[in-house]
Design a protein around this motif. Structure first.
Motif, PDB file in Angstrom:
ATOM      1  N   GLN A 119       0.825  -1.192   0.000  1.00 55.82           N
ATOM      2  CA  GLN A 119       0.000   0.000   0.000  1.00 55.82           C
ATOM      3  C   GLN A 119       0.867   1.252   0.000  1.00 55.82           C
ATOM      4  OE1 GLN A 119      -3.430   0.037  -0.104  1.00 55.82           O
ATOM      5  NE2 GLN A 119      -3.254  -2.159  -0.414  1.00 55.82           N
ATOM      6  N   ILE A 120       0.768   2.059  -1.040  1.00 53.80           N
ATOM      7  CA  ILE A 120       1.501   3.327  -1.090  1.00 53.80           C
ATOM      8  C   ILE A 120       0.558   4.465  -1.481  1.00 53.80           C
ATOM      9  CG2 ILE A 120       3.778   2.364  -1.546  1.00 53.80           C
ATOM     10  CD1 ILE A 120       3.312   2.899  -4.507  1.00 53.80           C
ATOM     11  N   LYS A 121      -0.728   4.255  -1.240  1.00 50.37           N
ATOM     12  CA  LYS A 121      -1.718   5.204  -1.734  1.00 50.37           C
ATOM     13  C   LYS A 121      -1.614   6.581  -1.092  1.00 50.37           C
ATOM     14  CE  LYS A 121      -5.308   3.426   1.401  1.00 50.37           C
ATOM     15  NZ  LYS A 121      -6.609   2.742   1.459  1.00 50.37           N
ATOM     16  N   LYS A 122      -1.020   6.692   0.082  1.00 52.52           N
ATOM     17  CA  LYS A 122      -0.906   7.990   0.734  1.00 52.52           C
ATOM     18  C   LYS A 122       0.301   8.789   0.248  1.00 52.52           C
ATOM     19  CE  LYS A 122      -3.314   7.074   5.082  1.00 52.52           C
ATOM     20  NZ  LYS A 122      -3.223   7.200   6.551  1.00 52.52           N
ATOM     21  N   PHE A 123       1.212   8.133  -0.460  1.00 54.48           N
ATOM     22  CA  PHE A 123       2.428   8.782  -0.910  1.00 54.48           C
ATOM     23  C   PHE A 123       2.185   9.607  -2.166  1.00 54.48           C
ATOM     24  CE2 PHE A 123       4.199   5.693   1.838  1.00 54.48           C
ATOM     25  CZ  PHE A 123       5.504   6.047   2.119  1.00 54.48           C
ATOM     26  N   ASN A 124       2.976  10.657  -2.323  1.00 55.72           N
ATOM     27  CA  ASN A 124       3.099  11.365  -3.590  1.00 55.72           C
ATOM     28  C   ASN A 124       4.518  11.175  -4.095  1.00 55.72           C
ATOM     29  OD1 ASN A 124       0.487  12.577  -3.775  1.00 55.72           O
ATOM     30  ND2 ASN A 124       1.111  14.067  -2.234  1.00 55.72           N
ATOM     31  N   PHE A 125       4.659  10.806  -5.362  1.00 55.27           N
ATOM     32  CA  PHE A 125       5.967  10.615  -5.972  1.00 55.27           C
ATOM     33  C   PHE A 125       6.074  11.488  -7.221  1.00 55.27           C
ATOM     34  CE2 PHE A 125       5.396   6.683  -3.623  1.00 55.27           C
ATOM     35  CZ  PHE A 125       6.665   6.408  -3.129  1.00 55.27           C
ATOM     36  N   TYR A 126       7.149  12.257  -7.335  1.00 52.12           N
ATOM     37  CA  TYR A 126       7.379  13.051  -8.532  1.00 52.12           C
ATOM     38  C   TYR A 126       7.524  12.116  -9.728  1.00 52.12           C
ATOM     39  CZ  TYR A 126       9.427  16.295 -11.848  1.00 52.12           C
ATOM     40  OH  TYR A 126       9.668  17.049 -12.976  1.00 52.12           O
ATOM     41  N   LYS A 127       6.764  12.405 -10.780  1.00 50.10           N
ATOM     42  CA  LYS A 127       6.726  11.565 -11.986  1.00 50.10           C
ATOM     43  C   LYS A 127       6.389  10.112 -11.646  1.00 50.10           C
ATOM     44  CE  LYS A 127       7.928  14.702 -15.031  1.00 50.10           C
ATOM     45  NZ  LYS A 127       7.006  15.154 -16.111  1.00 50.10           N
ATOM     46  N   ASP A 128       5.677   9.930 -10.526  1.00 55.21           N
ATOM     47  CA  ASP A 128       5.299   8.604 -10.042  1.00 55.21           C
ATOM     48  C   ASP A 128       6.515   7.744  -9.699  1.00 55.21           C
ATOM     49  OD1 ASP A 128       3.141   6.920  -9.320  1.00 55.21           O
ATOM     50  OD2 ASP A 128       3.445   5.705 -11.115  1.00 55.21           O
ATOM     51  N   LYS A 129       7.656   8.415  -9.420  1.00 52.64           N
ATOM     52  CA  LYS A 129       8.905   7.684  -9.209  1.00 52.64           C
ATOM     53  C   LYS A 129       9.655   8.054  -7.926  1.00 52.64           C
ATOM     54  CE  LYS A 129       9.801   4.883 -12.734  1.00 52.64           C
ATOM     55  NZ  LYS A 129      10.164   3.470 -12.579  1.00 52.64           N
ATOM     56  N   VAL A 130       9.738   9.347  -7.601  1.00 59.63           N
ATOM     57  CA  VAL A 130      10.680   9.796  -6.570  1.00 59.63           C
ATOM     58  C   VAL A 130       9.999  10.645  -5.495  1.00 59.63           C
ATOM     59  CG1 VAL A 130      12.863  10.988  -6.116  1.00 59.63           C
ATOM     60  CG2 VAL A 130      12.517   9.843  -8.320  1.00 59.63           C
ATOM     61  N   ALA A 131      10.284  10.308  -4.255  1.00 58.07           N
ATOM     62  CA  ALA A 131       9.897  11.146  -3.114  1.00 58.07           C
ATOM     63  C   ALA A 131      11.117  11.299  -2.212  1.00 58.07           C
ATOM     64  CB  ALA A 131       8.741  10.527  -2.336  1.00 58.07           C
ATOM     65  N   LEU A 132      11.299  12.473  -1.671  1.00 50.48           N
ATOM     66  CA  LEU A 132      12.417  12.712  -0.763  1.00 50.48           C
ATOM     67  C   LEU A 132      12.034  12.377   0.673  1.00 50.48           C
ATOM     68  CD1 LEU A 132      14.057  16.073  -1.923  1.00 50.48           C
ATOM     69  CD2 LEU A 132      15.241  13.904  -1.537  1.00 50.48           C
ATOM     70  N   ASN A 133      12.975  11.815   1.418  1.00 48.79           N
ATOM     71  CA  ASN A 133      12.822  11.625   2.854  1.00 48.79           C
ATOM     72  C   ASN A 133      13.686  12.677   3.537  1.00 48.79           C
ATOM     73  OD1 ASN A 133      13.153  10.667   5.597  1.00 48.79           O
ATOM     74  ND2 ASN A 133      12.353   8.699   4.920  1.00 48.79           N
ATOM     75  N   LEU A 134      13.043  13.593   4.240  1.00 50.68           N
ATOM     76  CA  LEU A 134      13.728  14.708   4.892  1.00 50.68           C
ATOM     77  C   LEU A 134      13.272  14.833   6.340  1.00 50.68           C
ATOM     78  CD1 LEU A 134      13.192  17.289   2.025  1.00 50.68           C
ATOM     79  CD2 LEU A 134      15.454  16.553   2.806  1.00 50.68           C
ATOM     80  N   LEU A 135      14.114  15.433   7.147  1.00 55.11           N
ATOM     81  CA  LEU A 135      13.727  15.761   8.509  1.00 55.11           C
ATOM     82  C   LEU A 135      13.118  17.160   8.537  1.00 55.11           C
ATOM     83  CD1 LEU A 135      16.925  14.516  10.410  1.00 55.11           C
ATOM     84  CD2 LEU A 135      14.767  13.287  10.076  1.00 55.11           C
ATOM     85  N   ALA A 136      12.511  17.517   9.652  1.00 58.40           N
ATOM     86  CA  ALA A 136      11.998  18.867   9.850  1.00 58.40           C
ATOM     87  C   ALA A 136      12.106  19.198  11.335  1.00 58.40           C
ATOM     88  CB  ALA A 136      10.550  18.981   9.380  1.00 58.40           C
ATOM     89  N   LYS A 137      12.384  20.442  11.623  1.00 56.13           N
ATOM     90  CA  LYS A 137      12.540  20.840  13.022  1.00 56.13           C
ATOM     91  C   LYS A 137      11.222  20.759  13.775  1.00 56.13           C
ATOM     92  CE  LYS A 137      14.289  24.511  16.016  1.00 56.13           C
ATOM     93  NZ  LYS A 137      14.881  25.870  16.084  1.00 56.13           N
ATOM     94  N   ASP A 138      10.138  21.122  13.097  1.00 57.27           N
ATOM     95  CA  ASP A 138       8.820  21.123  13.716  1.00 57.27           C
ATOM     96  C   ASP A 138       7.763  20.972  12.626  1.00 57.27           C
ATOM     97  OD1 ASP A 138       8.614  23.678  12.508  1.00 57.27           O
ATOM     98  OD2 ASP A 138       9.344  24.658  14.333  1.00 57.27           O
TER      99      ASP A 138
END
Length: 250
Positions: A2-21
């Motif tokens: 299940q990856i239905k909640k994800f958004n992928f650029y060109k249906d291929k790539v998503a970045l994993n990043l941190l955030a302060k808040d």
């Protein structure tokens, strides 16, 4: 998977990043048009309950988050698994030896939307990977196996994503290429290169995975995107990362 909640650029790539808040996370997501998975590190919390409360705040505003270990610390595996089982966050990081446990735990808790990855490591030899990445096995004699064998073992266990760490930028690029090809051969749909990724090398890393035929790619970019003075993930750097990803598809 299940990856239905994800958004992928060109249906291929998503970045994993941190955030302060949360506000920083929302700003990052906006810059990336939602093609992002914000990481929350279990190591930053004293208890599972504290982390669950924090994660749920993010999930009220973002469709998916990633529960991480924290510096790849294998001793955080169980806390990460328990946080994920209480939040169904969309993504959780694991080491090779505990990924199957986590996949089973999530299934038992009816968490239907969370992808479990498994950490394998470079060895310096193309086609061979280290699978002894767990809390005990990482301190034992290295277990080095053929990459197709490692991925087949994970597929047996119901794991659908490979985290390849520590990349050290492009030092292990040729090894990544073979891991990516193995993902296609074995039928693992998602690959997550991690470690030392920055604006200057993300193009080469993402292109390697896309050219190999990988279905989905989630590069992890952590410290290189963070403003050292404010602790915020730098939106200018995020935009530059996004621009480099876009170039892969030009």
């Amino acid at each position: 998977m299940q990856i239905k909640k994800f958004n992928f650029y060109k249906d291929k790539v998503a970045l994993n990043l941190l955030a302060k808040d949360l506000e920083n996370a929302k700003d990052v997501a906006k810059v990336l048009d939602g093609n992002v998975v914000i990481g929350i590190l279990s190591k930053n919390f004293n208890t599972v309950e504290e982390a669950v409360t924090y994660a749920k705040r993010f999930l009220e505003e973002l469709p998916v988050i990633s529960i991480g270990l924290g510096a790849g610390d294998p001793n955080q595996w169980k806390m990460a698994a328990e946080i994920a089982s209480e939040t169904d966050p969309g993504h959780v990081n694991q080491v090779f030896t505990t990924a199957a446990y986590t996949a089973g735990l999530l299934k038992g808790k009816e968490c239907k939307n969370t992808i479990v990855n498994a950490l394998i490591s470079p060895t310096g030899e193309v086609g061979k990977v280290k699978i002894s990445t767990g809390p005990l096995s990482s301190d034992a004699k290295e277990a080095v196996v053929d990459v197709d064998t490692a991925l087949s073992m994970l597929k047996d266990a119901g794991v659908n994503s490979i985290k390849f760490f520590h990349m050290k930028g492009t030092k292990h690029l040729e090894e990544l290429k073979e891991v990516a090809k193995a993902c296609v051969r074995v039928g693992i749909p998602l690959i997550e290169p991690t470690g030392g990724i920055e604006v200057e090398n993300i193009y080469d890393i993402v292109k390697t995975c896309v050219d190999a035929g990988c279905d989905k790619v989630i590069p992890h970019v952590y410290s290189s995107a963070i403003d050292k003075e404010t602790g915020l993930t730098d939106l200018d750097i995020v935009k530059k990362l996004y621009d480099e990803i876009k170039k892969v598809f030009e």
